[in-house]
Design a protein around this motif. Structure first.
Motif, PDB file in Angstrom:
ATOM      1  N   GLN A   1       0.843  -1.193   0.000  1.00  0.00           N
ATOM      2  CA  GLN A   1       0.000   0.000   0.000  1.00  0.00           C
ATOM      3  C   GLN A   1       0.874   1.237   0.000  1.00  0.00           C
ATOM      4  N   VAL A   2       0.459   2.255  -0.758  1.00  0.00           N
ATOM      5  CA  VAL A   2       1.181   3.513  -0.854  1.00  0.00           C
ATOM      6  C   VAL A   2       0.258   4.639  -0.399  1.00  0.00           C
ATOM      7  N   GLN A   3       0.773   5.507   0.445  1.00  0.00           N
ATOM      8  CA  GLN A   3       0.004   6.669   0.890  1.00  0.00           C
ATOM      9  C   GLN A   3       0.612   7.940   0.275  1.00  0.00           C
ATOM     10  N   LEU A   4      -0.266   8.834  -0.171  1.00  0.00           N
ATOM     11  CA  LEU A   4       0.153  10.112  -0.722  1.00  0.00           C
ATOM     12  C   LEU A   4      -0.392  11.238   0.138  1.00  0.00           C
ATOM     13  N   VAL A   5       0.453  12.208   0.457  1.00  0.00           N
ATOM     14  CA  VAL A   5       0.037  13.361   1.245  1.00  0.00           C
ATOM     15  C   VAL A   5       0.450  14.625   0.509  1.00  0.00           C
ATOM     16  N   GLU A   6      -0.561  15.447   0.175  1.00  0.00           N
ATOM     17  CA  GLU A   6      -0.297  16.725  -0.481  1.00  0.00           C
ATOM     18  C   GLU A   6      -0.182  17.830   0.567  1.00  0.00           C
ATOM     19  N   GLY A   9      -1.257  24.021  -0.273  1.00  0.00           N
ATOM     20  CA  GLY A   9      -2.398  24.774  -0.764  1.00  0.00           C
ATOM     21  C   GLY A   9      -2.726  25.949   0.144  1.00  0.00           C
ATOM     22  N   GLY A  10      -3.713  26.732  -0.291  1.00  0.00           N
ATOM     23  CA  GLY A  10      -4.129  27.885   0.496  1.00  0.00           C
ATOM     24  C   GLY A  10      -4.749  28.953  -0.368  1.00  0.00           C
ATOM     25  N   LEU A  11      -4.723  30.171   0.122  1.00  0.00           N
ATOM     26  CA  LEU A  11      -5.304  31.323  -0.577  1.00  0.00           C
ATOM     27  C   LEU A  11      -4.183  32.171  -1.172  1.00  0.00           C
ATOM     28  N   VAL A  12      -4.352  32.545  -2.434  1.00  0.00           N
ATOM     29  CA  VAL A  12      -3.361  33.377  -3.105  1.00  0.00           C
ATOM     30  C   VAL A  12      -4.094  34.367  -3.999  1.00  0.00           C
ATOM     31  N   GLN A  13      -3.513  35.521  -4.185  1.00  0.00           N
ATOM     32  CA  GLN A  13      -4.126  36.536  -5.046  1.00  0.00           C
ATOM     33  C   GLN A  13      -3.873  36.217  -6.518  1.00  0.00           C
ATOM     34  N   PRO A  14      -4.735  36.675  -7.397  1.00  0.00           N
ATOM     35  CA  PRO A  14      -4.486  36.498  -8.834  1.00  0.00           C
ATOM     36  C   PRO A  14      -3.119  37.049  -9.229  1.00  0.00           C
ATOM     37  N   GLY A  15      -2.426  36.291 -10.061  1.00  0.00           N
ATOM     38  CA  GLY A  15      -1.077  36.659 -10.461  1.00  0.00           C
ATOM     39  C   GLY A  15      -0.002  36.128  -9.545  1.00  0.00           C
ATOM     40  N   GLY A  16      -0.406  35.572  -8.427  1.00  0.00           N
ATOM     41  CA  GLY A  16       0.550  35.057  -7.463  1.00  0.00           C
ATOM     42  C   GLY A  16       1.045  33.662  -7.800  1.00  0.00           C
ATOM     43  N   SER A  17       1.877  33.133  -6.919  1.00  0.00           N
ATOM     44  CA  SER A  17       2.479  31.820  -7.106  1.00  0.00           C
ATOM     45  C   SER A  17       2.241  30.937  -5.889  1.00  0.00           C
ATOM     46  N   MET A  18       2.311  29.640  -6.137  1.00  0.00           N
ATOM     47  CA  MET A  18       2.132  28.668  -5.062  1.00  0.00           C
ATOM     48  C   MET A  18       2.828  27.381  -5.482  1.00  0.00           C
ATOM     49  N   ARG A  19       3.369  26.660  -4.505  1.00  0.00           N
ATOM     50  CA  ARG A  19       4.027  25.391  -4.783  1.00  0.00           C
ATOM     51  C   ARG A  19       3.380  24.286  -3.973  1.00  0.00           C
ATOM     52  N   LEU A  20       2.920  23.272  -4.673  1.00  0.00           N
ATOM     53  CA  LEU A  20       2.339  22.106  -4.021  1.00  0.00           C
ATOM     54  C   LEU A  20       3.376  20.982  -3.958  1.00  0.00           C
ATOM     55  N   SER A  21       3.290  20.198  -2.895  1.00  0.00           N
ATOM     56  CA  SER A  21       4.155  19.035  -2.740  1.00  0.00           C
ATOM     57  C   SER A  21       3.307  17.797  -2.513  1.00  0.00           C
ATOM     58  N   CYS A  22       3.827  16.659  -2.945  1.00  0.00           N
ATOM     59  CA  CYS A  22       3.141  15.383  -2.756  1.00  0.00           C
ATOM     60  C   CYS A  22       4.190  14.353  -2.379  1.00  0.00           C
ATOM     61  N   VAL A  23       4.058  13.802  -1.171  1.00  0.00           N
ATOM     62  CA  VAL A  23       5.021  12.832  -0.676  1.00  0.00           C
ATOM     63  C   VAL A  23       4.373  11.455  -0.620  1.00  0.00           C
ATOM     64  N   ALA A  24       5.040  10.482  -1.190  1.00  0.00           N
ATOM     65  CA  ALA A  24       4.562   9.104  -1.160  1.00  0.00           C
ATOM     66  C   ALA A  24       5.306   8.317  -0.093  1.00  0.00           C
ATOM     67  N   SER A  25       4.567   7.473   0.612  1.00  0.00           N
ATOM     68  CA  SER A  25       5.193   6.635   1.640  1.00  0.00           C
ATOM     69  C   SER A  25       4.570   5.255   1.629  1.00  0.00           C
ATOM     70  N   GLY A  26       5.281   4.310   2.180  1.00  0.00           N
ATOM     71  CA  GLY A  26       4.816   2.932   2.237  1.00  0.00           C
ATOM     72  C   GLY A  26       6.012   2.010   2.381  1.00  0.00           C
ATOM     73  N   ARG A  27       5.791   0.717   2.212  1.00  0.00           N
ATOM     74  CA  ARG A  27       6.862  -0.250   2.352  1.00  0.00           C
ATOM     75  C   ARG A  27       7.253  -0.822   0.999  1.00  0.00           C
ATOM     76  N   ALA A  28       8.523  -0.697   0.678  1.00  0.00           N
ATOM     77  CA  ALA A  28       9.100  -1.368  -0.484  1.00  0.00           C
ATOM     78  C   ALA A  28       8.253  -1.195  -1.739  1.00  0.00           C
ATOM     79  N   PHE A  29       8.171   0.024  -2.227  1.00  0.00           N
ATOM     80  CA  PHE A  29       7.391   0.278  -3.422  1.00  0.00           C
ATOM     81  C   PHE A  29       8.224   1.023  -4.461  1.00  0.00           C
ATOM     82  N   VAL A  30       7.758   0.963  -5.695  1.00  0.00           N
ATOM     83  CA  VAL A  30       8.392   1.684  -6.798  1.00  0.00           C
ATOM     84  C   VAL A  30       7.314   2.509  -7.484  1.00  0.00           C
TER      85      VAL A  30
END
Length: 121
Positions: A1-6, A9-30
């Motif tokens: 089983q693989v778990q993903l956590v993003e 996110g949040g509130l940003v004004q038009p024209g602004g920037s934001m960076r999302l991350s996604c981390v995968a975890s679990g046992r012995a996966f590819v």
């Protein structure tokens, strides 16, 4: 089983920037492909960007030139850098990966729980 956590996110004004991350975890996966999807209220979930294991990206037309997807295979992490954000980018953003664990016999798609991105003044 693989778990993903993003995160990121949040509130940003038009024209602004934001960076999302996604981390995968679990046992012995590819992990093979990793992708970002989004779903706005009343709309279907849509693919925003994807990236292969060797780093080849692809983008939905409306985000080309504004968003950049990347990944760090050593950290099992994918990123979505979003620039020049518009109100129409407002949605819940989901991370998806295609992975196989040591106990599985086939590749499986896994989804994160989603992170809200709101672009508003």
């Amino acid at each position: 089983q693989v778990q993903l956590v993003e995160s990121g996110g949040g509130l940003v004004q038009p024209g602004g920037s934001m960076r999302l991350s996604c981390v995968a975890s679990g046992r012995a996966f590819v992990i093979d492909n990793m992708s970002w999807y989004r779903q706005a209220p009343g709309k279907q979930r849509e693919l925003v960007a994807g990236i292969t294991r060797d780093g080849t990206p692809n983008y939905e037309d409306s985000v080309k030139g504004r968003f950049a997807i990347s990944r760090d295979n050593a950290k099992n992490t994918a990123y979505l850098q979003m620039n020049s954000l518009k109100p129409e980018d407002t949605a819940v953003y989901y991370c998806k990966c295609n992975a196989i664990s040591s106990t599985a016999i086939d590749w499986t798609d896994y989804w994160g729980q989603g992170t809200q991105v709101t672009v508003s003044s």
